[in-house]
Design a protein around this motif. Structure first.
Motif, PDB file in Angstrom:
ATOM      1  N   UNK A 189       0.662  -1.167   0.034  1.00 59.39           N
ATOM      2  CA  UNK A 189       0.132   0.059  -0.128  1.00 59.39           C
ATOM      3  C   UNK A 189       0.906   1.234   0.050  1.00 59.39           C
ATOM      4  N   UNK A 190       1.975   1.292   0.638  1.00 62.60           N
ATOM      5  CA  UNK A 190       2.855   2.242   0.768  1.00 62.60           C
ATOM      6  C   UNK A 190       3.373   2.477  -0.633  1.00 62.60           C
ATOM      7  N   UNK A 191       4.007   1.577  -1.149  1.00 62.48           N
ATOM      8  CA  UNK A 191       4.733   1.836  -2.574  1.00 62.48           C
ATOM      9  C   UNK A 191       3.577   2.169  -3.477  1.00 62.48           C
ATOM     10  N   UNK A 192       2.488   1.638  -3.540  1.00 69.52           N
ATOM     11  CA  UNK A 192       1.320   2.294  -4.404  1.00 69.52           C
ATOM     12  C   UNK A 192       1.181   3.608  -4.401  1.00 69.52           C
ATOM     13  N   UNK A 193       1.163   4.208  -3.131  1.00 72.64           N
ATOM     14  CA  UNK A 193       0.852   5.422  -2.810  1.00 72.64           C
ATOM     15  C   UNK A 193       1.980   6.363  -3.404  1.00 72.64           C
ATOM     16  N   UNK A 194       3.123   6.015  -3.952  1.00 74.99           N
ATOM     17  CA  UNK A 194       3.950   6.917  -4.391  1.00 74.99           C
ATOM     18  C   UNK A 194       3.595   7.761  -5.454  1.00 74.99           C
ATOM     19  N   UNK A 195       2.583   6.971  -6.393  1.00 75.60           N
ATOM     20  CA  UNK A 195       2.235   7.556  -7.575  1.00 75.60           C
ATOM     21  C   UNK A 195       1.381   8.834  -7.316  1.00 75.60           C
ATOM     22  N   UNK A 196       0.640   8.974  -5.907  1.00 74.37           N
ATOM     23  CA  UNK A 196       0.069  10.346  -5.597  1.00 74.37           C
ATOM     24  C   UNK A 196       0.899  11.277  -5.671  1.00 74.37           C
ATOM     25  N   UNK A 197       2.013  11.144  -5.346  1.00 69.30           N
ATOM     26  CA  UNK A 197       2.958  12.394  -5.485  1.00 69.30           C
ATOM     27  C   UNK A 197       4.020  12.521  -6.674  1.00 69.30           C
ATOM     28  N   UNK A 198       4.673  13.464  -6.999  1.00 68.69           N
ATOM     29  CA  UNK A 198       5.435  13.709  -7.790  1.00 68.69           C
ATOM     30  C   UNK A 198       6.516  12.788  -8.050  1.00 68.69           C
ATOM     31  N   UNK A 199       7.006  12.275  -8.901  1.00 67.93           N
ATOM     32  CA  UNK A 199       8.248  11.174  -8.804  1.00 67.93           C
ATOM     33  C   UNK A 199       9.268  11.801  -8.933  1.00 67.93           C
ATOM     34  N   UNK A 200      10.305  11.333  -7.981  1.00 66.23           N
ATOM     35  CA  UNK A 200      11.824  11.984  -8.273  1.00 66.23           C
ATOM     36  C   UNK A 200      12.390  11.729  -9.648  1.00 66.23           C
ATOM     37  N   UNK A 201      13.411  12.508 -10.087  1.00 66.38           N
ATOM     38  CA  UNK A 201      13.964  12.101 -11.441  1.00 66.38           C
ATOM     39  C   UNK A 201      15.020  11.036 -11.415  1.00 66.38           C
ATOM     40  N   UNK A 202      15.234  10.620 -10.137  1.00 69.62           N
ATOM     41  CA  UNK A 202      16.129   9.430  -9.708  1.00 69.62           C
ATOM     42  C   UNK A 202      15.300   8.202 -10.060  1.00 69.62           C
ATOM     43  N   UNK A 203      15.950   7.313 -10.682  1.00 70.90           N
ATOM     44  CA  UNK A 203      15.160   6.028 -10.915  1.00 70.90           C
ATOM     45  C   UNK A 203      15.513   5.006  -9.614  1.00 70.90           C
ATOM     46  N   UNK A 204      14.434   4.263  -9.501  1.00 78.30           N
ATOM     47  CA  UNK A 204      14.723   3.455  -8.317  1.00 78.30           C
ATOM     48  C   UNK A 204      15.534   2.179  -8.560  1.00 78.30           C
ATOM     49  N   UNK A 205      16.264   1.762  -7.893  1.00 79.87           N
ATOM     50  CA  UNK A 205      16.884   0.513  -8.129  1.00 79.87           C
ATOM     51  C   UNK A 205      16.216  -0.806  -7.691  1.00 79.87           C
ATOM     52  N   UNK A 206      15.912  -1.571  -8.836  1.00 76.78           N
ATOM     53  CA  UNK A 206      14.963  -2.731  -8.515  1.00 76.78           C
ATOM     54  C   UNK A 206      15.941  -3.869  -8.322  1.00 76.78           C
ATOM     55  N   UNK A 207      17.192  -3.929  -8.607  1.00 78.08           N
ATOM     56  CA  UNK A 207      18.007  -5.146  -8.725  1.00 78.08           C
ATOM     57  C   UNK A 207      17.890  -5.985  -7.340  1.00 78.08           C
ATOM     58  N   UNK A 208      17.731  -4.980  -6.176  1.00 77.85           N
ATOM     59  CA  UNK A 208      17.579  -6.155  -5.009  1.00 77.85           C
ATOM     60  C   UNK A 208      16.143  -6.513  -4.712  1.00 77.85           C
ATOM     61  N   UNK A 209      15.196  -5.974  -5.712  1.00 78.75           N
ATOM     62  CA  UNK A 209      13.905  -6.789  -5.402  1.00 78.75           C
ATOM     63  C   UNK A 209      13.418  -7.557  -6.269  1.00 78.75           C
ATOM     64  N   UNK A 210      14.398  -8.039  -7.454  1.00 75.84           N
ATOM     65  CA  UNK A 210      14.007  -8.926  -8.408  1.00 75.84           C
ATOM     66  C   UNK A 210      13.868 -10.408  -7.836  1.00 75.84           C
ATOM     67  N   UNK A 211      14.676 -10.705  -6.645  1.00 72.12           N
ATOM     68  CA  UNK A 211      14.758 -12.092  -6.024  1.00 72.12           C
ATOM     69  C   UNK A 211      13.975 -12.044  -4.708  1.00 72.12           C
ATOM     70  N   UNK A 212      13.163 -11.109  -4.489  1.00 73.70           N
ATOM     71  CA  UNK A 212      12.300 -11.041  -3.082  1.00 73.70           C
ATOM     72  C   UNK A 212      11.617 -12.121  -3.160  1.00 73.70           C
TER      73      UNK A 212
END
Length: 254
Positions: A189-212
């Motif tokens: 729910x917290x991750x999805x709420x990010x789209x309610x705000x302005x996104x930062x220019x820096x991309x999220x690093x998803x490499x650590x989440x791929x194997x979650x």
């Protein structure tokens, strides 16, 4: 025709144990394109080899993105090769020269499939979608459409359409991510709420989440320190909480 098991064994090692040692890696073009067209896990595994041929040996594959789009089905969040697929999909969708309708189709399809995805996959795919918005600002209309999903009588997106350009994704909105803001798992729910705000220019690093994995999520919750939460603001008197009822005359709570 090769057995399915043999296809998988070959494709798992093809990109790092076979192609680098071939004098002419382009000889594998036919094999890889046929494997890519089979579907399911075999197509996912063929992506590695195809990526090398496209990136290093100038292979042209006109319907590549159409086929990649068709691989997005409900099983994509559950298969064993999920991390490998999303790592390569991230590379394939990184070019800023891709048309907005194509990226929007991928965003919309991933979001629709996310409604039935497990939490560990959602924590990976939501930042993945946010990165696509950062690379392709023209797709932000999906989030900032006037009136949003409330202003639509029905979603114009055509889920069954195999051609991304005909899916009408750019006419839609991301009500699916809005639904995930009410997910039972607080991190989702917290991750999805990010789209309610302005996104930062820096991309999220998803490499650590791929194997979650689900085990890691469960282990993280178990290790959290428990907080004492008061469940009753008034001290209980009597068996059912009323101090003057008939039960309070004959029963007591010790």
């Amino acid at each position: 025709q090769l057995p399915t098991g043999l296809y998988k064994k070959v494709l798992v090692i093809l990109h790092d144990s076979i192609l680098p040692y071939m004098n002419e890696p382009t000889l594998m073009i036919d094999f890889l394109t046929v494997a890519y067209g089979i579907g399911g896990a075999i197509s996912l595994l063929a992506l590695n080899g195809l990526f090398i041929l496209i990136h290093q040996h100038n292979l042209e594959y006109p319907d590549f993105y159409k086929k990649l789009y068709s691989l997005l089905d409900p099983s994509i969040y559950h298969v064993k090769y999920r991390a490998r697929f999303f790592h390569l999909a991230d590379l394939f969708l990184s070019s800023s020269h891709l048309p907005a309708y194509l990226v929007a189709a991928f965003i919309k399809r991933l979001s629709r499939l996310a409604l039935t995805a497990p939490p560990e996959a959602l924590l990976m795919v939501i930042p993945f979608i946010c990165n696509l918005f950062r690379r392709h600002p023209a797709c932000k209309v999906l989030v900032h459409r006037p009136n949003g999903p409330e202003g639509m009588s029905e979603d114009p997106y055509i889920m069954e359409e195999e051609e991304p350009s005909e899916s009408r994704a750019l006419e839609s909105s991301l009500w699916e991510i809005q639904s995930l803001q009410n997910h039972y798992h607080p991190d989702v729910a917290k991750a999805a709420a990010v789209l309610n705000q302005s996104l930062s220019e820096m991309e999220d690093d998803i490499s650590g989440l791929l194997e979650l994995s689900a085990y890691e999520l469960f282990d993280k919750e178990v290790k959290k320190k428990a907080v004492d939460v008061p469940l009753e603001f008034e001290q209980v008197r009597g068996l059912f909480g009323k101090k003057n009822d008939v039960f309070a005359e004959h029963f007591t709570l010790d």
